[in-house]
Structure formats: structure tokens, C-alpha cells
Design a protein around this motif. Structure first.
Motif, short mmCIF file in Angstrom:
data_model
loop_
_atom_site.label_atom_id
_atom_site.label_comp_id
_atom_site.label_asym_id
_atom_site.label_seq_id
_atom_site.Cartn_x
_atom_site.Cartn_y
_atom_site.Cartn_z
N ARG A 46 71.17 10.99 -21.70
CA ARG A 46 71.98 9.85 -22.16
C ARG A 46 72.18 8.79 -21.09
N VAL A 47 71.64 9.01 -19.91
CA VAL A 47 71.76 8.02 -18.83
C VAL A 47 70.45 7.24 -18.73
N THR A 48 70.50 6.10 -18.10
CA THR A 48 69.28 5.31 -17.93
C THR A 48 68.30 6.06 -17.04
N HIS A 49 67.02 5.77 -17.23
CA HIS A 49 66.00 6.52 -16.50
C HIS A 49 66.15 6.38 -14.98
N SER A 50 66.71 5.30 -14.52
CA SER A 50 66.89 5.15 -13.07
C SER A 50 67.91 6.16 -12.53
N ARG A 51 68.74 6.72 -13.40
CA ARG A 51 69.76 7.71 -12.99
C ARG A 51 69.38 9.14 -13.40
N TRP A 52 68.17 9.33 -13.91
CA TRP A 52 67.74 10.66 -14.32
C TRP A 52 67.77 11.64 -13.14
N GLN A 53 68.15 12.86 -13.46
CA GLN A 53 68.11 13.98 -12.53
C GLN A 53 67.22 15.04 -13.16
N PHE A 54 66.46 15.75 -12.34
CA PHE A 54 65.56 16.79 -12.81
C PHE A 54 65.82 18.07 -12.04
N SER A 55 65.50 19.19 -12.65
CA SER A 55 65.60 20.46 -11.92
C SER A 55 64.47 20.53 -10.91
N GLY A 56 64.65 21.34 -9.89
CA GLY A 56 63.62 21.50 -8.87
C GLY A 56 62.30 21.99 -9.43
N SER A 57 62.35 22.76 -10.53
CA SER A 57 61.12 23.27 -11.13
C SER A 57 60.27 22.16 -11.75
N SER A 58 60.84 20.98 -11.95
CA SER A 58 60.07 19.86 -12.48
C SER A 58 58.95 19.44 -11.53
N VAL A 59 59.19 19.60 -10.25
CA VAL A 59 58.16 19.28 -9.26
C VAL A 59 56.93 20.15 -9.51
N VAL A 60 57.16 21.44 -9.69
CA VAL A 60 56.07 22.38 -9.92
C VAL A 60 55.36 22.08 -11.23
N ARG A 61 56.12 21.79 -12.28
CA ARG A 61 55.51 21.50 -13.59
C ARG A 61 54.62 20.26 -13.53
N ILE A 62 55.09 19.22 -12.85
CA ILE A 62 54.28 18.01 -12.75
C ILE A 62 53.02 18.29 -11.94
N GLN A 63 53.15 19.04 -10.87
CA GLN A 63 51.97 19.37 -10.07
C GLN A 63 50.97 20.20 -10.87
N ARG A 64 51.45 21.12 -11.69
CA ARG A 64 50.55 21.90 -12.55
C ARG A 64 49.85 21.00 -13.56
N ALA A 65 50.60 20.09 -14.16
CA ALA A 65 50.01 19.15 -15.12
C ALA A 65 48.95 18.30 -14.45
N MET A 66 49.22 17.86 -13.23
CA MET A 66 48.25 17.05 -12.50
C MET A 66 46.99 17.85 -12.18
N ARG A 67 47.16 19.14 -11.84
CA ARG A 67 45.99 20.00 -11.58
C ARG A 67 45.17 20.20 -12.84
N LEU A 68 45.84 20.40 -13.97
CA LEU A 68 45.12 20.55 -15.24
C LEU A 68 44.30 19.30 -15.54
N GLN A 69 44.89 18.15 -15.29
CA GLN A 69 44.18 16.89 -15.50
C GLN A 69 43.00 16.77 -14.55
N ARG A 70 43.25 17.02 -13.28
CA ARG A 70 42.21 16.84 -12.26
C ARG A 70 41.09 17.88 -12.38
N ASP A 71 41.46 19.14 -12.48
CA ASP A 71 40.47 20.21 -12.43
C ASP A 71 39.77 20.47 -13.75
N LEU A 72 40.50 20.29 -14.86
CA LEU A 72 39.93 20.61 -16.17
C LEU A 72 39.73 19.40 -17.06
#
Length: 103
Positions: A46-72
């Protein structure tokens, strides 16, 4: 000699959109697209995207998504589906391990 670098991620820690972008070397627009695909979710929507907070696991999920894109060569929709299925497999394995513990 190869130098290895890494990032220690605490799942209980929260990161801002800017910190997430910095950790993953992505512009905010790409992270916002990943939010649209359900790859990561801000803790408070409910907050603007500039104020978004994410869990630490979001870093890992984004990196996995990037690897899927890059490698596969998987697109973001495919990466989101793959990550969801991997989460389900992980949860099923944990549930099975818990049952075996009580047998």
C-alpha cells in the motif's frame, strides 16, 4: 587464482528497493517488473514503490531468476513459474522430512 565474492543474506532482514537494486545490479524498473510477475513481493504493497521494503530472501529470488534468464534463456514468466515450483518442491521435501522424523 580466482577470487570468489558473495553476499550473506539474512531472511529476517529487510531491504529497501534501492538496496535490492544495488545488491542485484538492476535498475528499479526491472525489479518492479519482477514484482509484477510475482518473482518478489514487497512486504507492504500500500506504499509507493519508492518506499517498498523486501525480505532478505528477495535478493536470492531475484538472483535465481536472473540465472534462469541468463543460463536457460527463460523469460520472466517462466522464471516466476520455475521459482514457484522450486518453492513447492522445497516445502514438500521439508514436510516429508518432518513426517519421517516421527516414524
Amino acid at each position: 587464482m580466482d577470487l570468489l565474492t558473495g553476499l550473506v543474506v539474512d531472511e529476517t532482514q529487510t531491504v529497501t528497493l534501492a538496496e535490492l537494486c544495488r545488491c542485484c545490479s538492476l535498475p528499479a524498473e526491472e525489479v518492479m517488473v519482477m514484482v509484477e510477475y510475482g518473482i518478489v513481493e514487497p512486504l507492504e504493497t500500500r506504499v509507493t514503490h519508492s518506499r517498498w521494503q523486501f525480505s532478505g530472501s528477495s535478493v536470492v529470488r531475484i538472483q535465481r531468476a536472473m540465472r534462469l534468464q541468463r543460463d536457460l534463456g527463460v523469460n520472466l514468466a517462466g522464471a516466476a513459474l520455475a521459482l514457484e515450483l522450486l518453492d513447492e518442491v522445497r516445502a514438500s521435501r521439508q514436510q516429508l522430512a518432518g513426517r519421517r522424523k516421527w516414524e
